[in-house]
Structure formats: C-alpha cells, structure tokens
Design an enzyme around this catalytic site. Structure first.
Site, PDB file in Angstrom:
ATOM      1  CE1 TYR A 143      -2.760 -38.452   5.532  1.00 47.92           C
ATOM      2  CE2 TYR A 143      -2.394 -36.539   6.691  1.00 47.92           C
ATOM      3  CZ  TYR A 143      -3.132 -37.568   6.307  1.00 47.92           C
ATOM      4  OH  TYR A 143      -4.464 -37.186   6.666  1.00 47.92           O
ATOM      5  CG  ASP A 256      -5.983 -34.478   8.179  1.00 46.82           C
ATOM      6  OD1 ASP A 256      -6.359 -33.427   8.363  1.00 46.82           O
ATOM      7  OD2 ASP A 256      -5.543 -34.811   6.945  1.00 46.82           O
TER       8      ASP A 256
END
Length: 375
Positions: A143, A256
């Site tokens: 990310y 996640d």
C-alpha cells in the site's frame, strides 16, 4: 498515588457521536466505581472537522493526539462529503493520525460471543468460543511501496490499451521485526501461540518476512510457540478451523484481507473493536488509537439504532493495552457477554429468534447495569 490516564475522544461522523456517547458513560462508571482517573478531552475529526476547519484533522487536534495516552475514535465519512477533493475527504483525517503517530501494528480481535454463534456465517460448532487476534502491519508493504502508479506502456505492442499499473511490495527487516515483537508480546498475554502468514513460496518479501519473524522468535521470544503458514492456506484455515489460532501476524495486504474474513466469523461488524499501536512512549505506554471496525452508517445516524458494543469493546482494548487495567477490561467484556446472553439486542443483532430490542442508549443502560451487578 492514583495514575491519571489522558484520553482523547474523537467521535467523528454519522453514528460516531451516538456510540461514543455510550463509551463516555462507561468511562464515567469506571471513574466513579473503580477510581480510575481519566482526563478526557473531546475534539473533531473527519467530516465534522472539515465543517469546522476546512480540513479533516486540524494541526491542534493532531498535537493533542500525539500528547494523549490513547485516542478513541468513533467513525468518519458520509455521502455529503463524497464531492470533496481526495486530499480533504474525512478518511484523510484518520490516515493522518495513523501516519503521524506511526501506528504500525493493527490489532483486530475476532471473538464470537456464545449468544451470537448463530449469527456467524459458519456453523455454530465451528465458531463457538472463538477468540483470535490478527496483528496486521499497518504502515508499509504494497500500500505504501514505491514505485507505484498507472503509466503509459506504449512501447509494448502486445499491451492492448497501452497502460500498466504498478504497486511495489516492500518491507525492511526493521519493519517486520517491530510488528513481530508486538505479536509475540500479545501472545504472552493470551494463549502463547503465534502463526505468521505470508507467501514465501512466491514472493521474496515473504521469504524476508518469514526469516525475520523466525529471528525475533529465536532470539527474543523462544518461549512463545511459533508456526508459519502461507496466507492463502491461512484464509482457508480461518473458515475451516478458526479456533486453531491464537495470534496471527501478517503484512499489510494479507492482514487487510484476513481480518475482514475473520470479521464475518463473529456475525456482526457492530461487535468488532480494533487497536492500532505504535512505539512505546517515555511513560511506558504505546502510541495508540482505538476504533470500532464499523463505518459511520449515515443511513441510521441520529435514530438510536446503532450498536455501541464495538466502540465500548474498543475502550476495553484501551484499558488492557494502554492503561494496563486488564481486570477492568475483563469485567467490561464480561458485562457485554452477560447482556447478550440475556437476549438484549440492537437492530443489527435481531435474528430469527428475536430478542429484547433496545436502542443505542438502551444497550448502554444494560451494560452499565451488568457492570454494577458484577462490581
């Protein structure tokens, strides 16, 4: 001498102020009945901060967060802010808190209360008694890695459309070791088992992850049981036999995905707390942000329908991890368990068998009554 605990409350948007109002009642109960000295400040974040200051988090609020022993956040966002530029959307306030406080370890418990086992997407006998903790690295990985972006790929005649999207999975030894230490420390307070998940079979970053977690174990936490598992197998095992796990530690991307999968084992997002922890401060407490997993639910805001339990359980995590008040955290969680066992339900928990419906404040009343009964 009584310790003073400095707590910054950021209710946020949507149902955030409603659920946080019940947390404030719980805080007051512990101050009045257990002598815990909480010094509480409230401030704005998200859309509420944008409405007041033109930005989703003011510099003054950020400074208060840095000085607090812990930050408790409700929820941010709502459709009225969808038209805003990306740089000032409500979610940017939350991301700024995480970034500038350097909150690198995200804790997502998945606990299935006995009274809610039928709400799980799995069979009750699979999830009954479930109590696992996923520790997700929060500040690095794919990310945040560079290079990233969408670029022209005109020199590749076989690329129909002519573009390429790039994200880079990147980890350093130090980033892996610090989140691994968090997982091992947490495991020592629980079942003393850690399962590390990555994709060492196909990714060099996964090889490094496995090697560094193993190094931390061998050199600093040999008393904790450590196992390794490929993340895809870990996803399968979460829905096959989730009770085999105690603490799972994994990277940003896999964390996640796996934490959201684990969330459905418990039956309702309205039940799920979380914590994001950083480095230990001079007072011995970690930088910390606590928040429910659920969103701002603007469609039910102001109607007294919101379930405050996830936010209340987030405060229980603060009691345990920031204030070293493990018994108080246990008592609060037990009070929630007893309320649910009586069949008391907010709207999101009303199943085919019904129950006793209560409002947001009504659920707060019930939990406070159970705290007092168990005092």
């Amino acid at each position: 001498m009584t310790q003073t605990y400095n707590l910054l409350i950021l209710p946020g948007d949507g149902i955030g102020p409603e659920v946080m109002g019940q947390v404030v009642r719980v805080i007051d109960w512990f101050r009045d009945n257990r002598g815990l000295d909480f010094r509480v400040e409230q401030d704005l974040v998200g859309g509420a901060a944008y409405d007041a200051h033109g930005k989703p988090l003011s510099d003054e609020t950020m400074a208060r967060a840095q000085a607090a022993d812990a930050v408790l956040l409700g929820a941010v966002g709502g459709p009225k802010y969808d038209v805003l530029d990306f740089s000032v959307k409500p979610e940017r306030g939350l991301l700024r808190l995480r970034k500038e406080m350097d909150l690198f370890a995200n804790l997502r418990p998945a606990q299935c209360f006995d009274a809610l086992a039928d709400f799980s997407s799995l069979k009750p006998e699979i999830v009954a008694g479930l109590d696992i903790l996923i520790v997700r690295e929060l500040t690095s990985g794919v990310y945040f890695g560079e290079p990233r972006g969408i670029h022209a790929d005109d020199n590749n005649p076989e690329n129909e459309g002519g573009r390429v999207g790039i994200n880079t999975q990147r980890y350093t030894s130090g980033e892996i070791r610090r989140v691994a230490r968090s997982a091992f420390e947490l495991a020592r307070r629980r079942g003393n088992k850690v399962c590390s998940m990555e994709k060492a079979n196909v990714m060099e970053s996964g090889i490094l992850w496995r090697e560094e977690v193993q190094w931390v174990h061998d050199n600093e936490y040999p008393d904790v049981e450590l196992s390794h598992m490929y993340a895809d197998n870990g996803a399968m095992q979460l829905v096959r036999n989730p009770r085999q796990f105690d603490v799972i530690v994994t990277d940003n991307l896999f964390g996640d995905i796996l934490s959201d999968a684990a969330a459905m084992l418990t039956g309702s997002l309205g039940m799920l707390p979380s914590a994001s922890l950083g480095a230990v401060m001079a007072n011995g407490r970690p930088k910390a942000l606590y928040e429910p997993v659920h969103g701002s639910a603007p469609d039910i805001a102001g109607q007294g329908k919101a379930n405050p339990i996830a936010c209340i359980l987030s405060f229980a995590m603060a009691l345990r991890y920031s204030f070293d008040q493990g018994q108080a955290a246990d008592d609060l969680e037990a009070a929630v368990q007893r309320v649910l066992a009586k069949g008391v339900r907010t709207a999101d928990l009303m199943g085919p068998e019904g129950g006793t419906p209560v409002s947001t404040a009504g659920m707060g009343d019930e939990i406070l009554a159970e705290l007092s009964a168990g005092a």
